[in-house]
Design an enzyme around this catalytic site. Sequence first.
Site, PDB file in Angstrom:
ATOM      1  N   LYS A 152     -19.799  22.320  -8.582  1.00 33.12           N
ATOM      2  CA  LYS A 152     -20.880  23.247  -8.293  1.00 33.12           C
ATOM      3  C   LYS A 152     -22.155  22.554  -7.814  1.00 33.12           C
ATOM      4  O   LYS A 152     -22.802  23.003  -6.907  1.00 33.12           O
ATOM      5  CB  LYS A 152     -21.221  24.017  -9.577  1.00 33.12           C
ATOM      6  CG  LYS A 152     -20.760  25.459  -9.556  1.00 33.12           C
ATOM      7  CD  LYS A 152     -21.306  26.173 -10.791  1.00 33.12           C
ATOM      8  CE  LYS A 152     -20.682  27.550 -10.923  1.00 33.12           C
ATOM      9  NZ  LYS A 152     -21.008  28.192 -12.196  1.00 33.12           N
TER      10      LYS A 152
ATOM     11  N   LYS B 142     -14.053  15.307  -8.075  1.00 31.63           N
ATOM     12  CA  LYS B 142     -13.598  16.633  -7.670  1.00 31.63           C
ATOM     13  C   LYS B 142     -14.732  17.407  -7.016  1.00 31.63           C
ATOM     14  O   LYS B 142     -15.890  17.055  -7.165  1.00 31.63           O
ATOM     15  CB  LYS B 142     -13.148  17.442  -8.895  1.00 31.63           C
ATOM     16  CG  LYS B 142     -12.195  16.744  -9.811  1.00 31.63           C
ATOM     17  CD  LYS B 142     -11.773  17.651 -10.947  1.00 31.63           C
ATOM     18  CE  LYS B 142     -12.892  17.967 -11.928  1.00 31.63           C
ATOM     19  NZ  LYS B 142     -12.511  18.901 -12.983  1.00 31.63           N
TER      20      LYS B 142
ATOM     21  N   LYS C 169     -27.696  19.199 -21.470  1.00 33.69           N
ATOM     22  CA  LYS C 169     -28.703  20.101 -20.907  1.00 33.69           C
ATOM     23  C   LYS C 169     -30.089  19.796 -21.451  1.00 33.69           C
ATOM     24  O   LYS C 169     -31.085  19.917 -20.739  1.00 33.69           O
ATOM     25  CB  LYS C 169     -28.314  21.556 -21.168  1.00 33.69           C
ATOM     26  CG  LYS C 169     -27.139  21.980 -20.299  1.00 33.69           C
ATOM     27  CD  LYS C 169     -26.656  23.359 -20.672  1.00 33.69           C
ATOM     28  CE  LYS C 169     -25.365  23.690 -19.937  1.00 33.69           C
ATOM     29  NZ  LYS C 169     -24.725  24.877 -20.515  1.00 33.69           N
TER      30      LYS C 169
END
Length: 335
Positions: free
Chosen positions: A200, A197, A115
């Site tokens: 989000k 996969k 982050k």
Amino acid sequence: MNSEKAIVMSGIRPTGYLHLGNYFGAMRNYVKLQESYTCYFMVADLHALTTHPDTKELKENVHRVIAENIACGIDPEKAALYCQSHIRETSELYLYLNMLAYLGELEKTTTFKDKARLQPDNINAGLLTYPVLQAADIILHRATWVPVGKDQEQHLEMSRNFVKRFNHRYGEIFPEPMAYNFGEDLVKVPSLDGTGKMSKSENQLATLYLADSDELIRKKVMKAKTDAGPAAPDTPKPDYIENIFQLMRLVSNPEAIRFFEEAYQQCTIRYGDLKKQLAEDMVTFISPIREKAENIRNDKKYLDEVMSMGAEKARKSAVATMELVREAMGLVYSK
Ligand code: TRP
């Protein structure tokens, strides 16, 4: 809540739309857990502030996550479904735990490093101590089981370290929280572009969201990657074709799957038909969840009731834990 049962706790940040991967990887299993455990399911709005300081859409996002959870089958009467910021005790415990967390270990955390790289202009202390807040969420209820994905394992390990330090210094108050492993129930939900996969944030067109309209679901499925089809019988399926079958196994009926499996083996398969079938089955699966979530989202009174009921249950357990914590830490001066 029934104190005989083992305690389960998990959280989800209100920073994106729930997708099919969340449904099969988490929600569906939470729905089972709520039958046999004392469950605390939390919307992590405080954690969201570490990366999303702009709160204009926060309320809407919190409402959506709550509504989607209920639409997926979380029963607010059975589980405590609540909002992190409604439980002030969390912030107090977070403060105490911060004194047991070392700068070195926080800086080494993978999610922190990721982050920090993504938002170099906002490497705030909340981002650094994100795992401390998460530990507070969990141990506030003295939870033992935390159903989370692989990406959260390091945070759980850190929670266990904070617990060990706390217990060692101030007395055995907390059990060590462990990842709840769903084993065989943990199905992978592949993305529609044949890579990885559903997730989000990555490629939104390859991910089916529970809020997608019927048209959008059809459009996304029809865009899924295929090819000219197998040239010889019994050719192994390329990944992107196997993914389409994998998605069918989640939502289609066995006859349809068998039909296309045989067509594939015999090289008569028409991928257009395969995708049409998948698209319709996805629409049948997702649209009732979407509609239910929409109805709940529009019922502000019900949402308020759910959130206050959840907060009440969570607060009850939080208050009891914090009394033990203050006492153990020697912060009670009146007796
Ligand atoms: N960090 C978790 C995530 O990003 C969300 C979360 C916050 C959480 N508090 C929690 C998960 C407590 C489990 C337990 O997915």
